[in-house]
Design a protein around this motif. Structure first.
Motif, PDB file in Angstrom:
ATOM      1  N   UNK A   1      -4.719   0.634   6.451  1.00 38.06           N
ATOM      2  CA  UNK A   1      -4.778   1.175   5.099  1.00 38.06           C
ATOM      3  C   UNK A   1      -4.096   0.236   4.111  1.00 38.06           C
ATOM      4  N   UNK A   2      -2.948  -0.311   4.494  1.00 41.28           N
ATOM      5  CA  UNK A   2      -2.226  -1.212   3.588  1.00 41.28           C
ATOM      6  C   UNK A   2      -3.042  -2.462   3.284  1.00 41.28           C
ATOM      7  N   UNK A   3      -3.746  -2.978   4.285  1.00 37.23           N
ATOM      8  CA  UNK A   3      -4.563  -4.172   4.057  1.00 37.23           C
ATOM      9  C   UNK A   3      -5.722  -3.866   3.118  1.00 37.23           C
ATOM     10  N   UNK A   4      -6.393  -2.742   3.348  1.00 36.70           N
ATOM     11  CA  UNK A   4      -7.493  -2.339   2.469  1.00 36.70           C
ATOM     12  C   UNK A   4      -6.986  -2.129   1.053  1.00 36.70           C
ATOM     13  N   UNK A   5      -5.861  -1.451   0.954  1.00 35.31           N
ATOM     14  CA  UNK A   5      -5.292  -1.171  -0.368  1.00 35.31           C
ATOM     15  C   UNK A   5      -4.949  -2.463  -1.100  1.00 35.31           C
ATOM     16  N   UNK A   6      -4.447  -3.453  -0.368  1.00 34.58           N
ATOM     17  CA  UNK A   6      -4.109  -4.725  -0.996  1.00 34.58           C
ATOM     18  C   UNK A   6      -5.315  -5.476  -1.507  1.00 34.58           C
ATOM     19  N   UNK A   7      -6.454  -5.318  -0.812  1.00 34.94           N
ATOM     20  CA  UNK A   7      -7.659  -6.061  -1.215  1.00 34.94           C
ATOM     21  C   UNK A   7      -8.472  -5.334  -2.279  1.00 34.94           C
ATOM     22  N   UNK A   8      -8.719  -4.035  -2.100  1.00 36.08           N
ATOM     23  CA  UNK A   8      -9.642  -3.337  -2.997  1.00 36.08           C
ATOM     24  C   UNK A   8      -9.094  -2.010  -3.514  1.00 36.08           C
TER      25      UNK A   8
ATOM     26  N   UNK B   1      -8.070  13.161  -7.169  1.00 32.12           N
ATOM     27  CA  UNK B   1      -7.171  12.138  -6.656  1.00 32.12           C
ATOM     28  C   UNK B   1      -7.256  12.045  -5.130  1.00 32.12           C
ATOM     29  N   UNK B   2      -6.816  10.915  -4.624  1.00 37.21           N
ATOM     30  CA  UNK B   2      -6.604  10.753  -3.196  1.00 37.21           C
ATOM     31  C   UNK B   2      -5.215  10.176  -2.990  1.00 37.21           C
ATOM     32  N   UNK B   3      -4.796  10.116  -1.734  1.00 40.34           N
ATOM     33  CA  UNK B   3      -3.485   9.558  -1.404  1.00 40.34           C
ATOM     34  C   UNK B   3      -3.606   8.686  -0.160  1.00 40.34           C
ATOM     35  N   UNK B   4      -2.576   7.889   0.064  1.00 45.37           N
ATOM     36  CA  UNK B   4      -2.586   7.042   1.254  1.00 45.37           C
ATOM     37  C   UNK B   4      -2.625   7.894   2.514  1.00 45.37           C
TER      38      UNK B   4
ATOM     39  N   UNK C   1       0.120   2.063  17.693  1.00 45.86           N
ATOM     40  CA  UNK C   1       1.035   1.380  16.775  1.00 45.86           C
ATOM     41  C   UNK C   1       1.273  -0.035  17.268  1.00 45.86           C
ATOM     42  N   UNK C   2       1.781  -0.890  16.386  1.00 45.63           N
ATOM     43  CA  UNK C   2       2.089  -2.268  16.778  1.00 45.63           C
ATOM     44  C   UNK C   2       3.428  -2.316  17.521  1.00 45.63           C
ATOM     45  N   UNK C   3       3.858  -3.508  17.877  1.00 42.97           N
ATOM     46  CA  UNK C   3       5.071  -3.666  18.678  1.00 42.97           C
ATOM     47  C   UNK C   3       6.315  -3.167  17.949  1.00 42.97           C
ATOM     48  N   UNK C   4       6.248  -3.113  16.630  1.00 45.49           N
ATOM     49  CA  UNK C   4       7.387  -2.642  15.841  1.00 45.49           C
ATOM     50  C   UNK C   4       7.350  -1.139  15.606  1.00 45.49           C
ATOM     51  N   UNK C   5       6.312  -0.470  16.106  1.00 43.66           N
ATOM     52  CA  UNK C   5       6.200   0.971  15.929  1.00 43.66           C
ATOM     53  C   UNK C   5       5.455   1.396  14.683  1.00 43.66           C
ATOM     54  N   UNK C   6       4.931   0.450  13.904  1.00 48.20           N
ATOM     55  CA  UNK C   6       4.159   0.811  12.713  1.00 48.20           C
ATOM     56  C   UNK C   6       2.752   1.215  13.131  1.00 48.20           C
ATOM     57  N   UNK C   7       2.315   2.413  12.779  1.00 50.24           N
ATOM     58  CA  UNK C   7       0.982   2.865  13.205  1.00 50.24           C
ATOM     59  C   UNK C   7      -0.124   1.950  12.683  1.00 50.24           C
ATOM     60  N   UNK C   8      -1.176   1.810  13.489  1.00 56.96           N
ATOM     61  CA  UNK C   8      -2.298   0.988  13.068  1.00 56.96           C
ATOM     62  C   UNK C   8      -2.991   1.564  11.834  1.00 56.96           C
ATOM     63  N   UNK C   9      -2.940   2.892  11.664  1.00 52.43           N
ATOM     64  CA  UNK C   9      -3.561   3.448  10.451  1.00 52.43           C
ATOM     65  C   UNK C   9      -2.833   2.955   9.208  1.00 52.43           C
ATOM     66  N   UNK C  10      -1.520   2.793   9.289  1.00 51.36           N
ATOM     67  CA  UNK C  10      -0.765   2.262   8.155  1.00 51.36           C
ATOM     68  C   UNK C  10      -1.102   0.804   7.915  1.00 51.36           C
ATOM     69  N   UNK C  11      -1.171   0.030   8.998  1.00 46.36           N
ATOM     70  CA  UNK C  11      -1.486  -1.391   8.854  1.00 46.36           C
ATOM     71  C   UNK C  11      -2.861  -1.585   8.212  1.00 46.36           C
TER      72      UNK C  11
END
Length: 529
Positions: A68-75, A38-41, A56-66
């Motif tokens: 990873x979430x986009x990749x996860x949504x696509x594939x 298994x793997x995890x986010x 991180x973006x202006x809201x404090x969300x790390x770029x790694x989260x942004x």
């Protein structure tokens, strides 16, 4: 560390000890196989951090989260994050990881799974960039070795371990430096309450926290630099500790390696039992984090002491031993060496119990003898501390004496105001005076302390070891626990906490690896494990 060489020995049956380790391996192997499948986010985000993505973006969300979430949504993440990310970079979607994450955050880039030659080239680029992060960890490890050779190490064992965490990193720094000047060898900056439940790592220096300071890369950097200054001033290397646990365990481990932390709290079951984090998520994350710690030369501290804050310290003593054996197996499987195993145990028996100190000595000697080359982290009384600070100060002195008598490697400083307030600097000074007096007065007393081979202490240690073997036999008995350790955890075996494998926080961040899964960080770490 040499403390174990002078500790008293008690007559443990070698065959029983071998049986205990064999059963721990039997219980642990299915967990390792599960983790490998298994793997995890958080594992995937840690890989991006090793490749150099931060901020991180202006809201404090790390770029790694942004990203990873986009990749996860696509594939999805079943094939790993690296193939789609480095395929996008090779296709010219962005100049670097940060720009790619920024574009992904606004939906201006789409991800795919490359095949054939495109896959090979994406994999090669990923390995090159992630490999640069691994090499930086190697560099920081060599840097530690050079500084210890230059400044010297702690003059004796056990190392004195002190917690400093105000919530404000800029207040933590002078307090940590003051603690080192007062005798601390290891400074622990514990995390703000609740950070273990955040599925992201905050960014930057932080000035607010509750009962702790946020673990961030910048906070790590600032504290490490400050303690390096103090190491030079004092002529001994001061070690820095934080927590690699919770939902971001792999990421924090990676950041610790990159910023040269020296110890990390990293227990295989703490997050499951005391933070209700999904067992599968935790075991997958802890294996990756321990591989990073092994490469970085970081000593882990495990959390068996926490079991005794919820379960009776006499009745549940054998569960501590079982967890230590499991932690040892998981750690060594991930590449950690004996000197990196700060296995935890604690001085938590109710002081009203007759012979409580003798029982504490039995439990401490059992751990010391089972793991003779491991430093061991000995934890002070907390559960039975009260508003009576004089009684608390006495209990801490007995705890310190037990550590001196039994050759512990890492001695966490107990505070007499533990049950009343967050300790003041003066409380820490008094606590350090207590430790220094006991260790200086005891001197080499461990060399002279020899419990009777058939006496109370030896018999108690043998009893606890026997109960640990019995418990491991039940855990590995498929008729009682079809899924072994996972079922035992669900049944409340450890710390009286019932945590089913299909429950808890973070399960939605777990994915079973697909054929063709690629993670160059895992590949590079396993090449040296």
């Amino acid at each position: 560390m040499t403390a174990a060489t002078t500790a008293a020995r008690i007559p443990l049956d070698p065959a029983t000890v071998r049986t205990a380790r064999r059963l721990a391996r039997k219980a642990g192997r299915p967990i390792v196989r599960m983790a490998q499948q298994h793997t995890t986010v958080s594992v995937e985000r840690a890989t991006l951090r090793l490749a150099g993505l931060g901020g991180a973006d202006a809201e404090g969300t790390p770029w790694v989260n942004r990203l990873l979430d986009a990749v996860r949504g696509d594939v999805g993440i079943e094939h790993g994050v690296c193939l789609p990310v480095y395929d996008a970079l090779r296709r010219g979607e962005a100049a670097d990881l940060t720009e790619l994450a920024q574009k992904a955050a606004v939906g201006s880039v789409r991800f795919r799974l490359p095949e054939g030659t495109e896959r090979t080239r994406a994999a090669s680029l990923a390995r090159k960039q992630v490999g640069a992060g691994i090499r930086r960890i190697d560099t920081r490890r060599r840097e530690r070795d050079r500084l210890i050779a230059r400044h010297g190490d702690a003059p004796r064992t056990p190392w004195i371990y002190l917690i400093v965490a105000t919530g404000d990193i800029y207040e933590d720094i002078p307090q940590a430096q003051a603690a080192a000047r007062a005798g601390a060898d290891v400074v622990a900056v514990i995390r703000s309450t609740g950070q273990s439940l955040l599925d992201f790592v905050p960014e930057g220096a932080t000035r607010e926290g509750y009962a702790g300071t946020y673990a961030t890369q910048e906070n790590f950097r600032l504290m490490r630099a400050a303690l390096d200054e103090t190491s030079k001033e004092l002529g001994r290397y001061i070690r820095l500790t934080n927590y690699a646990s919770g939902l971001c365990m792999p990421e924090i481990a990676a950041l610790a390696g990159l910023e040269r932390l020296d110890m990390m709290l990293n227990d295989s079951m703490y997050g499951i039992l005391f933070r209700d984090i999904n067992p599968v998520r935790t075991f997958v994350d802890q294996r990756f984090s321990r591989q990073v710690h092994a490469r970085a030369g970081i000593i882990i501290n495990t959390g068996e002491d926490n079991y005794l804050t919820t379960a009776d310290a006499v009745e549940a003593a054998h569960t501590v031993t079982v967890s230590q054996l499991l932690n040892e197996y998981f750690a060594k499987e991930a590449g950690l060496e004996d000197w990196q195993l700060g296995l935890g145990h604690a001085f938590e028996i109710d002081p009203e119990v007759t012979d409580s100190f003798r029982l504490e000595l039995a439990h401490a000697l059992l751990a010391r003898q089972l793991f003779p080359r491991a430093p061991l982290k000995w934890m002070p009384p907390t559960r039975h501390m009260s508003g009576d600070i004089f009684r608390g100060y006495l209990l801490d002195a007995f705890f310190n004496l037990a550590g001196a008598l039994t050759g512990q490697g890492i001695l966490l400083v107990g505070m007499m105001t533990e049950a009343v307030v967050t300790p003041w600097l003066s409380d820490r000074d008094l606590a350090l005076q207590n430790v220094r007096y006991v260790l200086d007065a005891a001197g080499g007393l461990a060399e002279d302390f020899r419990p009777a081979p058939d006496g109370f202490i030896a018999q108690r240690a043998q009893q606890v070891l026997g109960e640990a073997v019995d418990l491991l036999e039940r855990i590995t008995d498929t008729e009682q626990h079809r899924d072994g350790l996972l079922d035992a955890i669900a049944d409340g075996t450890f710390g009286l906490m019932r945590r089913p494998a299909d429950g808890g926080r973070g399960l939605d961040g777990v994915a079973r690896k697909a054929d063709g899964y690629l993670n160059p960080a895992i590949d590079l770490l396993e090449e040296t494990s």
